[in-house]
Write a protein that holds these residues in place. Structure first.
Motif, PDB file in Angstrom:
ATOM      1  N   ASP A 146       4.986  29.310-105.968  1.00 22.59           N
ATOM      2  CA  ASP A 146       5.074  29.359-104.504  1.00 22.59           C
ATOM      3  C   ASP A 146       4.697  30.761-104.046  1.00 22.59           C
ATOM      4  O   ASP A 146       5.501  31.491-103.485  1.00 22.59           O
ATOM      5  CB  ASP A 146       6.503  29.008-104.067  1.00 22.59           C
ATOM      6  N   ASP A 147       3.431  31.141-104.313  1.00 24.39           N
ATOM      7  CA  ASP A 147       3.027  32.524-104.067  1.00 24.39           C
ATOM      8  C   ASP A 147       2.080  32.682-102.887  1.00 24.39           C
ATOM      9  O   ASP A 147       1.471  33.733-102.706  1.00 24.39           O
ATOM     10  CB  ASP A 147       2.397  33.126-105.321  1.00 24.39           C
ATOM     11  N   ALA A 148       1.944  31.630-102.061  1.00 25.01           N
ATOM     12  CA  ALA A 148       1.093  31.745-100.883  1.00 25.01           C
ATOM     13  C   ALA A 148       1.677  32.784 -99.934  1.00 25.01           C
ATOM     14  O   ALA A 148       2.887  32.823 -99.697  1.00 25.01           O
ATOM     15  CB  ALA A 148       0.982  30.393-100.178  1.00 25.01           C
ATOM     16  N   THR A 149       0.816  33.629 -99.404  1.00 25.32           N
ATOM     17  CA  THR A 149       1.289  34.666 -98.501  1.00 25.32           C
ATOM     18  C   THR A 149       0.190  35.068 -97.541  1.00 25.32           C
ATOM     19  O   THR A 149      -0.986  35.085 -97.896  1.00 25.32           O
ATOM     20  CB  THR A 149       1.783  35.902 -99.286  1.00 25.32           C
ATOM     21  N   TRP A 150       0.594  35.375 -96.317  1.00 27.11           N
ATOM     22  CA  TRP A 150      -0.372  35.857 -95.327  1.00 27.11           C
ATOM     23  C   TRP A 150      -0.822  37.272 -95.647  1.00 27.11           C
ATOM     24  O   TRP A 150      -1.974  37.627 -95.438  1.00 27.11           O
ATOM     25  CB  TRP A 150       0.269  35.812 -93.930  1.00 27.11           C
ATOM     26  N   CYS A 151       0.082  38.095 -96.186  1.00 30.22           N
ATOM     27  CA  CYS A 151      -0.234  39.484 -96.509  1.00 30.22           C
ATOM     28  C   CYS A 151       0.168  39.736 -97.955  1.00 30.22           C
ATOM     29  O   CYS A 151       1.331  39.592 -98.317  1.00 30.22           O
ATOM     30  CB  CYS A 151       0.470  40.456 -95.564  1.00 30.22           C
ATOM     31  N   VAL A 152      -0.772  40.102 -98.784  1.00 26.79           N
ATOM     32  CA  VAL A 152      -0.557  40.166-100.230  1.00 26.79           C
ATOM     33  C   VAL A 152       0.359  41.316-100.608  1.00 26.79           C
ATOM     34  O   VAL A 152       1.196  41.183-101.502  1.00 26.79           O
ATOM     35  CB  VAL A 152      -1.908  40.291-100.959  1.00 26.79           C
ATOM     36  N   ARG A 153       0.226  42.460 -99.948  1.00 26.03           N
ATOM     37  CA  ARG A 153       1.033  43.631-100.265  1.00 26.03           C
ATOM     38  C   ARG A 153       1.913  44.005 -99.093  1.00 26.03           C
ATOM     39  O   ARG A 153       1.592  43.727 -97.935  1.00 26.03           O
ATOM     40  CB  ARG A 153       0.145  44.799-100.674  1.00 26.03           C
ATOM     41  N   LEU A 154       3.013  44.683 -99.398  1.00 25.75           N
ATOM     42  CA  LEU A 154       3.949  45.065 -98.348  1.00 25.75           C
ATOM     43  C   LEU A 154       3.273  45.916 -97.280  1.00 25.75           C
ATOM     44  O   LEU A 154       3.519  45.724 -96.087  1.00 25.75           O
ATOM     45  CB  LEU A 154       5.130  45.837 -98.963  1.00 25.75           C
ATOM     46  N   GLY A 155       2.411  46.838 -97.695  1.00 29.35           N
ATOM     47  CA  GLY A 155       1.743  47.680 -96.708  1.00 29.35           C
ATOM     48  C   GLY A 155       0.961  46.877 -95.694  1.00 29.35           C
ATOM     49  O   GLY A 155       0.939  47.210 -94.502  1.00 29.35           O
ATOM     50  N   HIS A 156       0.320  45.793 -96.147  1.00 31.20           N
ATOM     51  CA  HIS A 156      -0.430  44.915 -95.243  1.00 31.20           C
ATOM     52  C   HIS A 156       0.511  44.248 -94.242  1.00 31.20           C
ATOM     53  O   HIS A 156       0.222  44.168 -93.044  1.00 31.20           O
ATOM     54  CB  HIS A 156      -1.181  43.876 -96.070  1.00 31.20           C
ATOM     55  N   CYS A 157       1.658  43.775 -94.715  1.00 33.76           N
ATOM     56  CA  CYS A 157       2.641  43.164 -93.826  1.00 33.76           C
ATOM     57  C   CYS A 157       3.142  44.172 -92.789  1.00 33.76           C
ATOM     58  O   CYS A 157       3.248  43.869 -91.591  1.00 33.76           O
ATOM     59  CB  CYS A 157       3.831  42.629 -94.610  1.00 33.76           C
ATOM     60  N   LEU A 158       3.481  45.369 -93.259  1.00 34.66           N
ATOM     61  CA  LEU A 158       4.001  46.385 -92.348  1.00 34.66           C
ATOM     62  C   LEU A 158       2.957  46.780 -91.312  1.00 34.66           C
ATOM     63  O   LEU A 158       3.286  47.006 -90.139  1.00 34.66           O
ATOM     64  CB  LEU A 158       4.453  47.612 -93.134  1.00 34.66           C
ATOM     65  N   GLU A 159       1.705  46.868 -91.720  1.00 37.20           N
ATOM     66  CA  GLU A 159       0.642  47.225 -90.775  1.00 37.20           C
ATOM     67  C   GLU A 159       0.462  46.149 -89.711  1.00 37.20           C
ATOM     68  O   GLU A 159       0.128  46.453 -88.560  1.00 37.20           O
ATOM     69  CB  GLU A 159      -0.661  47.462 -91.528  1.00 37.20           C
ATOM     70  N   ALA A 160       0.678  44.872 -90.080  1.00 33.15           N
ATOM     71  CA  ALA A 160       0.590  43.801 -89.086  1.00 33.15           C
ATOM     72  C   ALA A 160       1.669  43.957 -88.030  1.00 33.15           C
ATOM     73  O   ALA A 160       1.436  43.738 -86.842  1.00 33.15           O
ATOM     74  CB  ALA A 160       0.708  42.440 -89.773  1.00 33.15           C
ATOM     75  N   VAL A 161       2.873  44.331 -88.460  1.00 38.55           N
ATOM     76  CA  VAL A 161       3.951  44.583 -87.500  1.00 38.55           C
ATOM     77  C   VAL A 161       3.644  45.825 -86.687  1.00 38.55           C
ATOM     78  O   VAL A 161       3.857  45.863 -85.467  1.00 38.55           O
ATOM     79  CB  VAL A 161       5.293  44.718 -88.239  1.00 38.55           C
ATOM     80  N   ALA A 162       3.121  46.868 -87.337  1.00 41.55           N
ATOM     81  CA  ALA A 162       2.806  48.109 -86.630  1.00 41.55           C
ATOM     82  C   ALA A 162       1.718  47.902 -85.586  1.00 41.55           C
ATOM     83  O   ALA A 162       1.706  48.595 -84.558  1.00 41.55           O
ATOM     84  CB  ALA A 162       2.384  49.181 -87.623  1.00 41.55           C
ATOM     85  N   ALA A 163       0.799  46.949 -85.824  1.00 43.44           N
ATOM     86  CA  ALA A 163      -0.218  46.659 -84.810  1.00 43.44           C
ATOM     87  C   ALA A 163       0.432  46.230 -83.506  1.00 43.44           C
ATOM     88  O   ALA A 163      -0.039  46.561 -82.413  1.00 43.44           O
ATOM     89  CB  ALA A 163      -1.165  45.567 -85.314  1.00 43.44           C
ATOM     90  N   PHE A 164       1.537  45.506 -83.620  1.00 47.09           N
ATOM     91  CA  PHE A 164       2.281  45.116 -82.417  1.00 47.09           C
ATOM     92  C   PHE A 164       3.085  46.287 -81.858  1.00 47.09           C
ATOM     93  O   PHE A 164       3.034  46.564 -80.667  1.00 47.09           O
ATOM     94  CB  PHE A 164       3.223  43.957 -82.737  1.00 47.09           C
ATOM     95  N   THR A 165       3.825  46.987 -82.708  1.00 45.63           N
ATOM     96  CA  THR A 165       4.710  48.041 -82.202  1.00 45.63           C
ATOM     97  C   THR A 165       3.924  49.177 -81.574  1.00 45.63           C
ATOM     98  O   THR A 165       4.397  49.817 -80.628  1.00 45.63           O
ATOM     99  CB  THR A 165       5.608  48.585 -83.325  1.00 45.63           C
ATOM    100  N   GLN A 166       2.711  49.446 -82.067  1.00 55.39           N
ATOM    101  CA  GLN A 166       1.899  50.502 -81.481  1.00 55.39           C
ATOM    102  C   GLN A 166       1.214  50.053 -80.200  1.00 55.39           C
ATOM    103  O   GLN A 166       0.942  50.860 -79.313  1.00 55.39           O
ATOM    104  CB  GLN A 166       0.866  50.981 -82.510  1.00 55.39           C
ATOM    105  N   THR A 167       0.926  48.769 -80.103  1.00 50.89           N
ATOM    106  CA  THR A 167       0.305  48.242 -78.892  1.00 50.89           C
ATOM    107  C   THR A 167       1.313  48.149 -77.756  1.00 50.89           C
ATOM    108  O   THR A 167       1.013  48.472 -76.609  1.00 50.89           O
ATOM    109  CB  THR A 167      -0.281  46.841 -79.163  1.00 50.89           C
ATOM    110  N   ALA A 168       2.516  47.708 -78.065  1.00 51.56           N
ATOM    111  CA  ALA A 168       3.578  47.540 -77.067  1.00 51.56           C
ATOM    112  C   ALA A 168       4.646  48.591 -77.338  1.00 51.56           C
ATOM    113  O   ALA A 168       5.670  48.319 -77.948  1.00 51.56           O
ATOM    114  CB  ALA A 168       4.166  46.134 -77.157  1.00 51.56           C
ATOM    115  N   ALA A 169       4.378  49.811 -76.892  1.00 54.88           N
ATOM    116  CA  ALA A 169       5.255  50.932 -77.251  1.00 54.88           C
ATOM    117  C   ALA A 169       6.672  50.767 -76.721  1.00 54.88           C
ATOM    118  O   ALA A 169       7.599  51.396 -77.220  1.00 54.88           O
ATOM    119  CB  ALA A 169       4.649  52.240 -76.732  1.00 54.88           C
ATOM    120  N   ASP A 170       6.858  49.923 -75.724  1.00 52.40           N
ATOM    121  CA  ASP A 170       8.185  49.721 -75.135  1.00 52.40           C
ATOM    122  C   ASP A 170       8.781  48.384 -75.558  1.00 52.40           C
ATOM    123  O   ASP A 170       9.607  47.810 -74.857  1.00 52.40           O
ATOM    124  CB  ASP A 170       8.073  49.790 -73.601  1.00 52.40           C
TER     125      ASP A 170
END
Length: 550
Positions: free
Chosen positions: A126-150
């Protein structure tokens, strides 16, 4: 940019419904009536609904104007990397502020480098994943947090599936988190300081003292809270370090209330759906409780009744499973046991929503909805923004676009950079002359950023040479851009704005965020009222509004 275009292939879509076109009165046009099917709502932005606000800080322990972190309930995306919905769209479209990532030191045939973790549930099985490495996952979240600073506080649950080792320890994990989120992280030391009980004997005592406690959700805007779960032995190593040194909390699983005191550096605990009675006891004691595996209405309701703050579920889409919902009619992502005190509506990103029912923007004639300005006097400039779409229970070729167009005729020449719904990659498409067939070029945006069909889709439309040459770019973070295709036309494309279509699949909701236009001066931000006109192509009908509706 290079005029003449990148290599293009005929798109896989069929020709959309052909129909008449019409110029409709725009939301700020001469008519005092709203555009047909276009409704200007309240000035609601990504931050949530309007309401009274008196500061929202809990640093002194006084009653905050907005609810404290431990007074709200929120949907928590269980195994957020494995859902049909991309992490970015879970945050924007589905209003989720609580996501879980499972991390492993390596895979069977692919060990990680120092300080890197793989993200999956069970290797091979059961190894299906949208982001293979943790850094990729964190960057996806950061794309939101940096876009919506508030943005409202985002809680990341990181489930440690393996023991620490010499190159994958607490220091390496903290460094990975700091490297992506920086000062946005709020860790144990700051929580202790802001509790109003900095001299308390433990962080747990400070956060559960009714005179002090957690900051309010308003005071936590723009912040990211990381909570680690996993085996007690793994959490103990992290927890027993000085809280000044660490950036995350820990949430031990299945701990009885009488044993909570052996975890003095946390006030967050994790429970399976069958342990709601234990969760309720912790909530009564002032702890924050997460209950996971709530994948049907009965288990969800049981977690609500227990007072759980984070309800972990695989059912992210509130359209498909309306019982699994905590956001309100204006998109504020939390719910309260009783009436919520006032919350702050301000945000750095304005959302324009379009509910469209149409054919397709494709073929020789279009069926879709177009909100635009006429830039005939000065057509050159750059449009930026993102589109957030449903990634499940939707036709994959429903799409939202940044578009430049010759006219509002259904068969008019156009150039657009579009994000399809579901898992189709970002695409540029164009019609070179009146009535000609449309052509598309697609790009998964593989380097330097990774953007698959369900990734964060930032789009840019660059118009030059008097409106005759246009390039379409994509980005996974809104910072680093990749050109997908470019094209020059025989005549200018002066009508520019946002377009939406549902590909004959009934009504589809698309959210356009952070839309700006820069034409030689300061960038202009666009909410619904900034667009001068609206047009329907073919058989399209739509409702447009500011903000996020239920």
């Amino acid at each position: 940019m290079g005029c003449g275009g990148a290599s293009a292939t005929e798109g896989p879509e069929g020709t959309g419904t052909t129909g008449g076109s019409g110029d409709l009165p725009g939301p700020t046009g001469p008519s005092t009536e709203p555009a047909e099917g276009s409704t200007s709502g309240a000035d609601t932005t990504l931050g949530g609904p309007s309401g009274s606000h008196d500061g929202g800080s809990s640093e002194t322990g006084a009653e905050p104007a907005s609810p404290r972190y431990d007074a709200v309930r929120q949907k928590s995306s269980h195994n957020a990397y494995q859902r049909d919905e991309a992490p970015f769209d879970q945050l924007v479209y589905h209003r989720v502020r609580s996501l879980e990532f499972d991390i492993h030191v390596g895979k069977t045939f692919a060990p990680t480098a120092s300080g890197e973790w793989y993200v999956y549930h069970t290797d091979i099985v059961d190894d299906a994943t949208w982001c293979v490495r943790l850094g990729h996952c964190l960057e996806a979240v950061a794309a939101f947090t940096q876009t919506a600073a508030d943005h409202e506080v985002v809680t990341l649950w990181i489930d440690l599936k393996d023991p620490w080792d010499d190159t994958h320890g607490p220091d390496e994990l903290d460094a990975a988190l700091r490297g992506v989120f920086g000062e946005a992280l709020i860790g144990p030391a700051e929580l202790l300081e802001r509790s109003g009980c900095g001299d308390a004997p433990s962080l747990q005592a400070a956060l559960t003292d009714p005179r002090c406690g957690w900051p309010s959700v308003d005071a936590l805007r723009g912040r990211v809270l990381v909570v680690l779960t996993g085996a007690d032995s793994v959490l103990r190593t992290y927890h027993d370090e000085s809280i000044v040194q660490r950036v995350a909390l820990v949430a031990p699983s299945g701990v009885g209330l009488g044993d909570a005191g052996v975890w003095p550096n946390t006030a967050v605990f994790n429970f399976a759906a069958g342990e709601v009675a234990q969760a309720a006891a912790h909530v009564s004691a002032g702890h924050v409780a997460r209950v996971w595996d709530c994948n049907d209405a009965s288990s969800w309701d049981a977690a609500v009744a227990a007072g759980a703050h984070h309800i972990g579920t695989d059912m992210v889409s509130a359209h498909a499973d309306p019982w699994a919902r905590t956001h309100d009619g204006a998109g504020w992502p939390f719910a309260c046991a009783d009436e919520c005190p006032g919350v702050t509506p301000e945000s750095e990103v304005t959302i324009v929503g379009i509910d469209v029912d149409s054919g397709d923007i494709w073929g020789t004639a279009d069926s879709g909805w177009f909100l635009y300005d006429d830039h005939g006097d000065a057509p050159d400039g750059t449009w930026r923004g993102f589109v957030s779409t449903p990634n499940s229970h939707v036709d994959p070729f429903a799409k939202g676009c940044l578009m430049a167009r010759a006219s509002t005729d259904a068969g008019a020449p156009y150039f657009a950079v579009c994000r399809p719904a579901d898992d189709e990659p970002l695409r540029v498409q164009w019609r070179p002359s009146p009535g000609a067939s449309s052509t598309a070029a697609e790009d998964p945006i593989t380097a330097p950023n990774t953007l698959d069909g369900e990734g964060a889709a930032f789009m840019r439309l660059r118009v030059s040479d008097g409106g005759t040459c246009i390039a379409g770019d994509g980005s996974a973070d809104g910072v680093t851009w990749v050109e997908i295709a470019a094209r020059c036309f025989d005549a200018p494309l002066p009508l520019q704005g946002i377009a939406a279509s549902s590909h004959d699949s009934g009504a589809v909701r698309l959210l356009f965020g952070g839309i700006t236009h820069e034409g030689g001066g300061p960038a202009q931000r666009y909410d619904l009222g900034e667009f001068g006109a609206a047009a329907a192509f073919g058989s399209a009908a739509a409702d447009a509004y500011d903000g996020v509706l239920p």
